[in-house]
Design a protein around this motif. Structure first.
Motif, PDB file in Angstrom:
ATOM      1  N   ARG A  11       0.862  -1.187   0.000  1.00  0.00           N
ATOM      2  CA  ARG A  11       0.000   0.000   0.000  1.00  0.00           C
ATOM      3  C   ARG A  11       0.901   1.240   0.000  1.00  0.00           C
ATOM      4  NH1 ARG A  11      -2.778  -0.663   4.838  1.00  0.00           N
ATOM      5  NH2 ARG A  11      -1.426   0.863   5.832  1.00  0.00           N
ATOM      6  N   GLU A  13       1.944   4.927   0.692  1.00  0.00           N
ATOM      7  CA  GLU A  13       1.632   6.041   1.597  1.00  0.00           C
ATOM      8  C   GLU A  13       2.668   7.125   1.335  1.00  0.00           C
ATOM      9  OE1 GLU A  13       1.616   4.767   5.661  1.00  0.00           O
ATOM     10  OE2 GLU A  13      -0.316   3.715   5.478  1.00  0.00           O
ATOM     11  N   GLY A  14       2.351   8.053   0.445  1.00  0.00           N
ATOM     12  CA  GLY A  14       3.313   9.107   0.104  1.00  0.00           C
ATOM     13  C   GLY A  14       4.509   8.507  -0.606  1.00  0.00           C
ATOM     14  N   TRP A  93       0.763  -4.779   9.504  1.00  0.00           N
ATOM     15  CA  TRP A  93       1.763  -4.545   8.456  1.00  0.00           C
ATOM     16  C   TRP A  93       3.127  -4.952   8.998  1.00  0.00           C
ATOM     17  CZ3 TRP A  93       5.553  -0.834   9.560  1.00  0.00           C
ATOM     18  CH2 TRP A  93       5.269   0.002  10.647  1.00  0.00           C
ATOM     19  N   LYS A  96       7.946  -0.934   6.158  1.00  0.00           N
ATOM     20  CA  LYS A  96       7.751   0.087   5.140  1.00  0.00           C
ATOM     21  C   LYS A  96       9.063   0.259   4.384  1.00  0.00           C
ATOM     22  CE  LYS A  96       4.248   2.459   7.915  1.00  0.00           C
ATOM     23  NZ  LYS A  96       3.784   3.705   8.546  1.00  0.00           N
TER      24      LYS A  96
END
Lengths: 119, 396
Positions: A11, A13-14, A93, A96
Protein backbone atom coordinates in the motif's frame (compact mmCIF):
# COMPACT_ATOMS: atom_id res chain seq x y z
CA UNK A 1 -3.42 -2.01 -2.85
CA UNK A 2 -1.08 -4.20 -4.92
CA UNK A 3 -0.38 -7.89 -4.48
CA UNK A 4 2.47 -10.31 -5.16
CA UNK A 5 2.41 -13.99 -6.04
CA UNK A 6 4.05 -14.56 -2.64
CA UNK A 7 0.80 -13.35 -1.02
CA UNK A 8 2.09 -9.95 0.10
CA UNK A 9 0.13 -6.74 -0.16
CA UNK A 10 1.68 -3.31 -0.79
CA UNK A 11 0.00 0.00 0.00
CA UNK A 12 1.52 3.31 -1.06
CA UNK A 13 1.63 6.04 1.60
CA UNK A 14 3.31 9.11 0.10
CA UNK A 15 6.91 8.19 -0.70
CA UNK A 16 6.88 4.91 1.20
CA UNK A 17 5.18 1.58 0.55
CA UNK A 18 3.72 -0.47 3.42
CA UNK A 19 4.08 -4.26 3.13
CA UNK A 20 2.13 -7.07 4.81
CA UNK A 21 0.73 -10.50 4.06
CA UNK A 22 -2.74 -11.14 2.70
CA UNK A 23 -5.69 -12.54 4.60
CA UNK A 24 -5.39 -15.64 2.47
CA UNK A 25 -1.76 -16.10 3.51
CA UNK A 26 -2.52 -15.51 7.19
CA UNK A 27 -5.38 -17.98 7.08
CA UNK A 28 -3.22 -20.60 5.36
CA UNK A 29 -0.32 -20.11 7.79
CA UNK A 30 -2.52 -20.52 10.83
CA UNK A 31 -1.72 -19.14 14.25
CA UNK A 32 1.42 -17.02 13.99
CA UNK A 33 3.62 -17.39 17.08
CA UNK A 34 6.83 -15.61 16.08
CA UNK A 35 7.83 -12.75 13.81
CA UNK A 36 11.37 -11.59 13.09
CA UNK A 37 11.63 -8.19 11.42
CA UNK A 38 14.49 -6.70 9.40
CA UNK A 39 16.74 -3.93 10.66
CA UNK A 40 15.70 -0.48 9.57
CA UNK A 41 17.92 1.29 7.05
CA UNK A 42 18.70 -2.08 5.45
CA UNK A 43 18.98 -2.02 1.68
CA UNK A 44 17.25 -5.03 0.18
CA UNK A 45 16.87 -6.50 -3.27
CA UNK A 46 13.60 -7.89 -4.56
CA UNK A 47 13.40 -11.55 -3.51
CA UNK A 48 15.58 -11.18 -0.40
CA UNK A 49 14.24 -12.89 2.69
CA UNK A 50 13.44 -9.96 4.96
CA UNK A 51 11.08 -11.33 7.63
CA UNK A 52 10.56 -14.68 9.29
CA UNK A 53 7.06 -15.77 10.21
CA UNK A 54 6.51 -18.90 12.26
CA UNK A 55 3.16 -20.50 12.89
CA UNK A 56 2.69 -23.36 15.32
CA UNK A 57 3.99 -25.82 12.79
CA UNK A 58 5.72 -24.05 9.93
CA UNK A 59 8.33 -21.40 9.20
CA UNK A 60 7.91 -19.04 6.27
CA UNK A 61 9.66 -15.97 4.94
CA UNK A 62 8.48 -12.67 3.59
CA UNK A 63 10.47 -11.74 0.53
CA UNK A 64 11.26 -8.16 -0.37
CA UNK A 65 8.65 -7.29 -3.03
CA UNK A 66 10.79 -4.56 -4.60
CA UNK A 67 14.34 -3.17 -4.35
CA UNK A 68 14.90 -0.46 -1.77
CA UNK A 69 15.49 0.59 1.79
CA UNK A 70 13.57 -0.62 4.83
CA UNK A 71 12.57 2.58 6.64
CA UNK A 72 10.23 1.34 9.36
CA UNK A 73 9.20 -1.97 10.93
CA UNK A 74 6.12 -2.89 12.97
CA UNK A 75 7.56 -3.74 16.40
CA UNK A 76 4.04 -4.53 17.66
CA UNK A 77 4.23 -7.85 15.79
CA UNK A 78 7.22 -8.99 17.85
CA UNK A 79 5.28 -8.73 21.10
CA UNK A 80 1.98 -9.83 19.59
CA UNK A 81 2.53 -12.16 16.62
CA UNK A 82 -1.15 -13.13 16.76
CA UNK A 83 -1.98 -9.72 15.30
CA UNK A 84 -1.02 -11.21 11.93
CA UNK A 85 -4.07 -13.46 12.17
CA UNK A 86 -6.36 -10.81 13.63
CA UNK A 87 -5.75 -7.98 11.18
CA UNK A 88 -3.35 -9.07 8.42
CA UNK A 89 -4.29 -6.33 5.98
CA UNK A 90 -4.48 -3.55 8.57
CA UNK A 91 -2.60 -3.23 11.87
CA UNK A 92 -0.36 -6.21 11.12
CA UNK A 93 1.76 -4.54 8.46
CA UNK A 94 5.37 -5.79 8.59
CA UNK A 95 7.62 -3.07 7.23
CA UNK A 96 7.75 0.09 5.14
CA UNK A 97 10.11 0.65 2.23
CA UNK A 98 11.19 3.86 0.57
CA UNK A 99 9.53 4.06 -2.83
CA UNK A 100 11.91 5.75 -5.22
CA UNK A 101 10.11 4.74 -8.39
CA UNK A 102 6.35 4.10 -8.12
CA UNK A 103 6.60 2.50 -11.56
CA UNK A 104 7.98 -0.70 -10.01
CA UNK A 105 4.52 -1.40 -8.64
CA UNK A 106 3.06 -1.64 -12.13
CA UNK A 107 4.28 -5.23 -12.44
CA UNK A 108 2.33 -6.30 -9.36
CA UNK A 109 -1.22 -7.62 -9.29
CA UNK A 110 -4.33 -5.55 -8.66
CA UNK A 111 -6.88 -6.85 -6.16
CA UNK A 112 -8.94 -8.41 -8.94
CA UNK A 113 -5.87 -10.02 -10.46
CA UNK A 114 -4.84 -11.40 -7.05
CA UNK A 115 -8.31 -12.87 -6.51
CA UNK A 116 -8.06 -14.51 -9.90
CA UNK A 117 -4.57 -15.76 -9.00
CA UNK A 118 -5.99 -17.41 -5.89
CA UNK A 119 -8.59 -19.07 -8.10
CA UNK B 1 7.00 -41.51 9.65
CA UNK B 2 8.86 -39.19 7.45
CA UNK B 3 10.79 -36.02 6.94
CA UNK B 4 8.82 -32.82 6.94
CA UNK B 5 11.17 -29.98 6.22
CA UNK B 6 9.21 -26.80 6.27
CA UNK B 7 9.08 -24.70 3.17
CA UNK B 8 11.24 -21.63 3.60
CA UNK B 9 9.25 -19.45 1.30
CA UNK B 10 5.99 -17.66 1.68
CA UNK B 11 3.94 -20.25 -0.12
CA UNK B 12 1.32 -21.13 2.42
CA UNK B 13 -0.75 -23.10 -0.03
CA UNK B 14 2.00 -25.68 -0.24
CA UNK B 15 3.71 -25.55 3.13
CA UNK B 16 1.19 -27.45 5.17
CA UNK B 17 1.62 -26.75 8.85
CA UNK B 18 2.78 -30.26 9.46
CA UNK B 19 6.29 -31.37 10.06
CA UNK B 20 5.04 -34.88 9.92
CA UNK B 21 4.90 -37.60 7.58
CA UNK B 22 4.29 -37.06 3.93
CA UNK B 23 5.55 -40.02 1.97
CA UNK B 24 4.79 -38.56 -1.40
CA UNK B 25 4.30 -35.08 -2.65
CA UNK B 26 1.80 -36.04 -5.26
CA UNK B 27 -1.89 -35.80 -4.66
CA UNK B 28 -2.46 -38.91 -6.73
CA UNK B 29 -2.85 -42.39 -5.37
CA UNK B 30 -3.42 -41.17 -1.84
CA UNK B 31 -5.37 -43.59 0.28
CA UNK B 32 -8.46 -42.43 2.14
CA UNK B 33 -9.67 -43.48 5.55
CA UNK B 34 -13.27 -44.33 6.32
CA UNK B 35 -13.70 -40.82 7.73
CA UNK B 36 -12.42 -38.96 4.65
CA UNK B 37 -15.81 -37.55 3.66
CA UNK B 38 -16.47 -36.48 7.25
CA UNK B 39 -13.12 -34.63 7.38
CA UNK B 40 -14.09 -32.66 4.28
CA UNK B 41 -17.54 -31.96 5.69
CA UNK B 42 -15.93 -30.65 8.89
CA UNK B 43 -13.82 -28.21 6.89
CA UNK B 44 -10.49 -29.99 7.26
CA UNK B 45 -7.43 -28.93 5.35
CA UNK B 46 -6.09 -32.15 3.92
CA UNK B 47 -2.45 -33.04 3.36
CA UNK B 48 -0.62 -36.13 2.15
CA UNK B 49 0.72 -38.09 5.09
CA UNK B 50 2.31 -41.52 4.88
CA UNK B 51 0.43 -42.20 1.67
CA UNK B 52 -2.94 -41.06 3.02
CA UNK B 53 -4.97 -37.92 2.45
CA UNK B 54 -5.27 -36.78 6.06
CA UNK B 55 -6.64 -33.76 7.94
CA UNK B 56 -3.85 -31.50 9.21
CA UNK B 57 -6.31 -29.11 10.83
CA UNK B 58 -9.98 -28.23 10.98
CA UNK B 59 -11.66 -24.87 11.47
CA UNK B 60 -10.32 -24.33 15.01
CA UNK B 61 -6.74 -24.32 13.69
CA UNK B 62 -3.70 -26.03 15.18
CA UNK B 63 -3.49 -23.79 18.24
CA UNK B 64 -7.21 -23.94 19.00
CA UNK B 65 -7.33 -27.70 18.50
CA UNK B 66 -4.31 -28.25 20.72
CA UNK B 67 -5.78 -26.18 23.55
CA UNK B 68 -9.21 -27.77 23.13
CA UNK B 69 -7.70 -31.24 23.53
CA UNK B 70 -5.87 -30.20 26.70
CA UNK B 71 -9.02 -28.61 28.15
CA UNK B 72 -11.80 -30.91 26.91
CA UNK B 73 -11.61 -33.76 24.41
CA UNK B 74 -10.27 -34.16 20.90
CA UNK B 75 -11.20 -36.76 18.28
CA UNK B 76 -8.41 -37.92 15.98
CA UNK B 77 -8.61 -40.16 12.93
CA UNK B 78 -5.58 -42.43 13.16
CA UNK B 79 -6.89 -45.05 10.76
CA UNK B 80 -3.74 -44.72 8.67
CA UNK B 81 -1.83 -46.57 11.37
CA UNK B 82 -1.32 -50.30 10.93
CA UNK B 83 -3.30 -52.78 13.01
CA UNK B 84 -1.79 -56.25 12.94
CA UNK B 85 -3.04 -59.44 14.60
CA UNK B 86 -0.49 -62.06 15.65
CA UNK B 87 -1.77 -65.55 16.45
CA UNK B 88 0.03 -68.65 17.56
CA UNK B 89 0.49 -70.81 20.62
CA UNK B 90 3.39 -68.74 21.95
CA UNK B 91 2.86 -65.48 20.11
CA UNK B 92 4.18 -63.29 22.93
CA UNK B 93 7.37 -65.33 23.31
CA UNK B 94 7.85 -65.32 19.55
CA UNK B 95 7.38 -61.56 19.20
CA UNK B 96 9.97 -61.05 21.95
CA UNK B 97 12.55 -62.12 19.35
CA UNK B 98 11.99 -58.76 17.61
CA UNK B 99 11.56 -56.36 20.55
CA UNK B 100 13.52 -55.73 23.77
CA UNK B 101 10.26 -55.73 25.71
CA UNK B 102 8.80 -58.41 28.00
CA UNK B 103 5.57 -59.62 26.44
CA UNK B 104 5.25 -63.04 28.09
CA UNK B 105 4.20 -61.35 31.35
CA UNK B 106 1.79 -59.01 29.58
CA UNK B 107 -1.58 -59.96 31.03
CA UNK B 108 -4.69 -60.37 28.91
CA UNK B 109 -6.38 -56.99 28.68
CA UNK B 110 -3.11 -55.05 28.92
CA UNK B 111 -0.97 -53.18 26.42
CA UNK B 112 2.71 -52.25 26.29
CA UNK B 113 4.90 -49.86 24.33
CA UNK B 114 7.59 -51.60 22.29
CA UNK B 115 9.99 -51.08 19.43
CA UNK B 116 11.35 -53.27 16.66
CA UNK B 117 15.14 -53.10 16.80
CA UNK B 118 17.74 -53.83 14.13
CA UNK B 119 21.04 -55.68 14.48
CA UNK B 120 22.84 -52.43 15.33
CA UNK B 121 20.38 -51.74 18.15
CA UNK B 122 18.61 -49.01 16.18
CA UNK B 123 14.84 -48.69 16.00
CA UNK B 124 12.90 -49.89 12.96
CA UNK B 125 9.58 -48.69 14.32
CA UNK B 126 7.82 -48.14 17.61
CA UNK B 127 4.52 -49.79 18.35
CA UNK B 128 1.90 -50.75 20.88
CA UNK B 129 1.35 -54.44 21.66
CA UNK B 130 -1.91 -55.52 23.28
CA UNK B 131 -2.70 -58.92 24.75
CA UNK B 132 -6.24 -59.56 23.57
CA UNK B 133 -6.54 -63.01 25.11
CA UNK B 134 -6.19 -65.45 22.23
CA UNK B 135 -4.04 -63.12 20.13
CA UNK B 136 -1.79 -60.07 20.18
CA UNK B 137 -2.72 -56.81 18.46
CA UNK B 138 0.14 -54.59 17.32
CA UNK B 139 -0.48 -50.97 16.30
CA UNK B 140 2.36 -49.64 14.15
CA UNK B 141 3.22 -46.42 12.36
CA UNK B 142 1.56 -45.83 9.01
CA UNK B 143 4.77 -45.18 7.11
CA UNK B 144 6.40 -48.33 8.51
CA UNK B 145 3.52 -50.77 8.32
CA UNK B 146 4.48 -52.55 5.10
CA UNK B 147 8.07 -53.00 6.31
CA UNK B 148 6.89 -54.07 9.75
CA UNK B 149 4.59 -56.70 8.28
CA UNK B 150 7.38 -58.06 6.10
CA UNK B 151 9.75 -58.05 9.08
CA UNK B 152 7.31 -59.97 11.28
CA UNK B 153 6.37 -62.45 8.56
CA UNK B 154 10.01 -63.16 7.73
CA UNK B 155 11.14 -63.57 11.32
CA UNK B 156 8.07 -65.11 12.94
CA UNK B 157 7.11 -67.77 10.40
CA UNK B 158 5.36 -69.86 13.02
CA UNK B 159 2.81 -67.14 13.69
CA UNK B 160 -0.29 -66.27 11.71
CA UNK B 161 0.15 -62.55 11.00
CA UNK B 162 -2.82 -60.65 9.62
CA UNK B 163 -3.09 -56.97 8.82
CA UNK B 164 -6.47 -55.65 9.87
CA UNK B 165 -7.63 -53.74 6.81
CA UNK B 166 -11.34 -53.34 7.50
CA UNK B 167 -11.23 -51.43 10.78
CA UNK B 168 -10.82 -47.72 11.37
CA UNK B 169 -8.84 -46.41 14.34
CA UNK B 170 -9.97 -43.32 16.24
CA UNK B 171 -8.42 -41.64 19.26
CA UNK B 172 -10.37 -39.63 21.79
CA UNK B 173 -8.01 -37.68 24.04
CA UNK B 174 -8.29 -35.13 26.80
CA UNK B 175 -9.62 -34.68 30.32
CA UNK B 176 -13.23 -34.98 29.09
CA UNK B 177 -12.54 -38.05 26.91
CA UNK B 178 -13.74 -40.48 29.55
CA UNK B 179 -17.04 -38.66 30.06
CA UNK B 180 -17.61 -38.22 26.35
CA UNK B 181 -16.92 -41.86 25.48
CA UNK B 182 -18.67 -43.25 28.55
CA UNK B 183 -21.78 -41.32 27.54
CA UNK B 184 -22.21 -43.75 24.64
CA UNK B 185 -20.03 -46.69 25.82
CA UNK B 186 -20.54 -46.80 29.61
CA UNK B 187 -18.05 -49.60 30.38
CA UNK B 188 -14.96 -47.65 29.39
CA UNK B 189 -14.88 -45.59 32.58
CA UNK B 190 -13.56 -48.64 34.47
CA UNK B 191 -10.50 -49.00 32.25
CA UNK B 192 -7.09 -47.84 33.46
CA UNK B 193 -4.13 -46.50 31.49
CA UNK B 194 -2.92 -49.18 29.03
CA UNK B 195 -5.92 -51.46 29.57
CA UNK B 196 -7.47 -52.98 26.46
CA UNK B 197 -10.99 -54.38 26.24
CA UNK B 198 -13.84 -55.04 23.86
CA UNK B 199 -16.92 -52.90 24.33
CA UNK B 200 -20.25 -52.89 22.57
CA UNK B 201 -21.73 -49.82 20.91
CA UNK B 202 -25.13 -50.43 19.31
CA UNK B 203 -24.14 -53.96 18.39
CA UNK B 204 -20.73 -52.91 17.07
CA UNK B 205 -17.68 -54.43 18.78
CA UNK B 206 -15.15 -51.77 19.66
CA UNK B 207 -11.55 -52.69 20.47
CA UNK B 208 -10.76 -50.05 23.06
CA UNK B 209 -7.43 -49.21 24.67
CA UNK B 210 -6.91 -46.54 27.29
CA UNK B 211 -3.90 -44.87 25.73
CA UNK B 212 -2.93 -42.26 23.21
CA UNK B 213 -0.30 -39.89 21.91
CA UNK B 214 -1.07 -36.57 23.56
CA UNK B 215 -0.02 -36.95 27.21
CA UNK B 216 -3.69 -36.73 28.15
CA UNK B 217 -6.00 -39.41 29.42
CA UNK B 218 -7.88 -40.95 26.56
CA UNK B 219 -8.76 -43.90 24.40
CA UNK B 220 -7.97 -45.44 21.08
CA UNK B 221 -10.89 -47.21 19.48
CA UNK B 222 -10.72 -49.70 16.61
CA UNK B 223 -14.02 -50.47 14.92
CA UNK B 224 -15.34 -51.71 11.57
CA UNK B 225 -14.92 -49.09 8.84
CA UNK B 226 -18.59 -49.34 7.92
CA UNK B 227 -19.60 -47.99 11.34
CA UNK B 228 -16.72 -45.56 11.84
CA UNK B 229 -18.39 -42.42 10.54
CA UNK B 230 -21.57 -42.99 12.53
CA UNK B 231 -19.49 -43.58 15.66
CA UNK B 232 -17.36 -40.48 15.04
CA UNK B 233 -20.51 -38.40 14.60
CA UNK B 234 -21.89 -39.76 17.86
CA UNK B 235 -18.71 -38.64 19.67
CA UNK B 236 -18.66 -35.26 17.92
CA UNK B 237 -22.25 -34.70 19.05
CA UNK B 238 -20.90 -34.39 22.61
CA UNK B 239 -20.41 -30.69 23.37
CA UNK B 240 -16.87 -31.23 24.68
CA UNK B 241 -15.57 -33.11 21.62
CA UNK B 242 -13.91 -31.38 18.66
CA UNK B 243 -12.06 -32.94 15.72
CA UNK B 244 -8.27 -32.56 15.88
CA UNK B 245 -5.86 -32.78 12.95
CA UNK B 246 -2.30 -33.99 12.55
CA UNK B 247 -0.89 -30.53 13.28
CA UNK B 248 -2.13 -30.46 16.85
CA UNK B 249 -1.45 -34.18 17.23
CA UNK B 250 2.21 -33.32 16.66
CA UNK B 251 2.35 -30.33 19.03
CA UNK B 252 0.49 -32.33 21.71
CA UNK B 253 2.88 -35.28 21.54
CA UNK B 254 5.89 -32.95 21.48
CA UNK B 255 4.78 -31.22 24.69
CA UNK B 256 4.23 -34.68 26.18
CA UNK B 257 7.83 -35.62 25.30
CA UNK B 258 6.71 -38.51 23.10
CA UNK B 259 8.88 -39.65 20.20
CA UNK B 260 7.87 -39.38 16.57
CA UNK B 261 9.34 -42.19 14.51
CA UNK B 262 11.57 -40.97 11.67
CA UNK B 263 12.33 -37.80 13.60
CA UNK B 264 13.18 -38.44 17.29
CA UNK B 265 13.91 -42.11 16.82
CA UNK B 266 15.13 -44.02 13.79
CA UNK B 267 17.41 -46.82 12.67
CA UNK B 268 20.50 -45.19 14.22
CA UNK B 269 19.04 -44.32 17.64
CA UNK B 270 18.94 -47.12 20.18
CA UNK B 271 16.10 -47.29 22.71
CA UNK B 272 18.62 -46.44 25.45
CA UNK B 273 19.98 -43.34 23.72
CA UNK B 274 16.39 -42.35 22.96
CA UNK B 275 15.51 -42.41 26.65
CA UNK B 276 13.19 -45.37 26.23
CA UNK B 277 14.97 -47.72 28.64
CA UNK B 278 11.83 -47.69 30.80
CA UNK B 279 10.21 -49.81 28.09
CA UNK B 280 12.85 -52.55 28.50
CA UNK B 281 11.73 -54.67 31.45
CA UNK B 282 14.10 -56.56 33.76
CA UNK B 283 13.28 -59.91 32.15
CA UNK B 284 14.99 -58.81 28.93
CA UNK B 285 18.03 -57.16 30.56
CA UNK B 286 21.31 -58.78 31.57
CA UNK B 287 20.58 -61.34 34.28
CA UNK B 288 16.86 -61.36 33.47
CA UNK B 289 14.77 -64.46 32.83
CA UNK B 290 14.86 -63.91 29.06
CA UNK B 291 17.84 -61.58 28.73
CA UNK B 292 18.68 -60.45 25.22
CA UNK B 293 17.47 -62.51 22.30
CA UNK B 294 16.37 -59.51 20.23
CA UNK B 295 18.19 -57.75 17.36
CA UNK B 296 20.93 -55.45 18.59
CA UNK B 297 20.83 -56.95 22.10
CA UNK B 298 24.61 -56.75 22.56
CA UNK B 299 24.70 -53.00 22.08
CA UNK B 300 21.45 -52.25 23.87
CA UNK B 301 22.31 -54.35 26.94
CA UNK B 302 25.79 -52.82 27.07
CA UNK B 303 24.32 -49.32 26.92
CA UNK B 304 21.91 -50.22 29.71
CA UNK B 305 24.85 -51.36 31.85
CA UNK B 306 27.34 -48.64 31.02
CA UNK B 307 25.10 -45.74 30.10
CA UNK B 308 24.61 -44.42 26.57
CA UNK B 309 27.05 -42.00 24.92
CA UNK B 310 24.31 -39.46 24.24
CA UNK B 311 20.70 -39.03 25.07
CA UNK B 312 17.46 -37.43 24.02
CA UNK B 313 16.70 -34.32 26.04
CA UNK B 314 14.13 -31.59 26.23
CA UNK B 315 15.32 -28.17 25.07
CA UNK B 316 13.73 -24.84 25.85
CA UNK B 317 14.78 -21.97 23.57
CA UNK B 318 15.10 -18.88 25.75
CA UNK B 319 13.71 -16.53 23.13
CA UNK B 320 10.43 -16.66 21.28
CA UNK B 321 11.74 -18.17 18.07
CA UNK B 322 10.79 -21.82 17.60
CA UNK B 323 13.71 -24.13 16.87
CA UNK B 324 12.65 -26.89 14.57
CA UNK B 325 14.01 -30.20 13.40
CA UNK B 326 17.53 -29.90 12.04
CA UNK B 327 18.60 -26.98 14.23
CA UNK B 328 22.25 -27.56 15.24
CA UNK B 329 23.09 -27.40 18.96
CA UNK B 330 26.44 -25.90 20.09
CA UNK B 331 28.09 -25.79 23.49
CA UNK B 332 29.18 -22.17 23.11
CA UNK B 333 27.86 -18.91 21.74
CA UNK B 334 30.88 -18.75 19.44
CA UNK B 335 33.25 -21.49 18.35
CA UNK B 336 32.86 -24.52 20.57
CA UNK B 337 31.57 -27.91 19.56
CA UNK B 338 28.62 -29.04 17.48
CA UNK B 339 26.89 -31.30 20.01
CA UNK B 340 23.99 -32.58 17.98
CA UNK B 341 20.68 -31.40 16.75
CA UNK B 342 17.02 -30.90 17.32
CA UNK B 343 14.84 -33.78 16.15
CA UNK B 344 11.43 -32.24 16.88
CA UNK B 345 10.67 -28.67 17.71
CA UNK B 346 8.07 -26.01 17.45
CA UNK B 347 5.78 -23.86 19.48
CA UNK B 348 4.08 -25.45 22.47
CA UNK B 349 0.61 -23.90 22.77
CA UNK B 350 0.10 -25.12 26.37
CA UNK B 351 3.64 -24.21 27.41
CA UNK B 352 3.14 -20.88 25.60
CA UNK B 353 6.73 -20.98 24.41
CA UNK B 354 8.90 -22.81 21.91
CA UNK B 355 9.83 -26.37 22.88
CA UNK B 356 12.12 -28.94 21.28
CA UNK B 357 13.71 -32.34 21.72
CA UNK B 358 17.10 -33.39 20.48
CA UNK B 359 20.22 -35.39 21.15
CA UNK B 360 23.28 -34.20 23.05
CA UNK B 361 26.26 -36.05 24.56
CA UNK B 362 25.85 -37.12 28.17
CA UNK B 363 28.12 -34.37 29.50
CA UNK B 364 25.67 -31.78 28.19
CA UNK B 365 22.46 -33.56 29.11
CA UNK B 366 21.99 -32.39 32.68
CA UNK B 367 18.78 -30.35 33.07
CA UNK B 368 19.67 -26.69 33.40
CA UNK B 369 22.66 -26.92 31.05
CA UNK B 370 22.80 -23.87 28.81
CA UNK B 371 23.49 -24.59 25.14
CA UNK B 372 23.04 -22.70 21.86
CA UNK B 373 20.85 -23.49 18.90
CA UNK B 374 21.88 -22.12 15.52
CA UNK B 375 18.93 -20.40 13.89
CA UNK B 376 19.36 -18.64 10.54
CA UNK B 377 23.07 -18.16 11.18
CA UNK B 378 22.68 -16.90 14.76
CA UNK B 379 23.30 -18.88 17.93
CA UNK B 380 20.51 -18.41 20.44
CA UNK B 381 20.50 -19.84 23.97
CA UNK B 382 18.55 -22.98 24.85
CA UNK B 383 18.28 -24.75 28.18
CA UNK B 384 18.26 -28.51 28.65
CA UNK B 385 15.16 -29.51 30.59
CA UNK B 386 13.24 -32.51 31.84
CA UNK B 387 10.59 -34.11 29.67
CA UNK B 388 7.66 -33.83 29.37
CA UNK B 389 7.14 -30.11 28.88
CA UNK B 390 3.51 -30.45 29.87
CA UNK B 391 2.56 -32.82 32.72
CA UNK B 392 0.91 -36.03 31.60
CA UNK B 393 -2.58 -36.78 32.79
CA UNK B 394 -2.99 -40.56 32.58
CA UNK B 395 -5.55 -42.50 34.60
CA UNK B 396 -3.36 -45.10 36.27
Amino acid sequence: MKYTEEHEWLRVEGDVVVVGITEHAAEQLGDVVFVELPEIETMVVKGDEVCVIESVKAASDILAPIDGEIVEVNEALVDNPGLVNEDPQGDAWFFKMKLDDPGVLDDLMSEDEYKEFLG
Amino acid sequence: MERGQQGRNMDPGQSGPTGRGSMSDTQTDLRRTALHALHLELGARMVPFAGYDMPVQYKLGVMGEHLHCRAKAGLFDVSHMGQVILRGPDAALALERLVPVALVELAPGRQRYAMFTNDAGGILDDLMVANRGDHLLAVVNAACKAADLAHMRENLPELEITEVTDRALLALQGPRAEAALAAIVPGVADMRFMDVADHDWNGVTLWVSRSGYTGEDGFEISLPEAQAERFARALLAHPDVAPIGLGARDSLRLEAGLCLYGHDIDTVTTPVVAGLSWAIQKARRAGGARAGGFPGAARILAELEQGPPACRVGLRPEGRAPMREGTVIWDAAEGGRNLGGITSGGYGPSVEAPVAMGYVPNFAAEPGTRLWGELRGKRLPVTVCELPFHPTNYKR
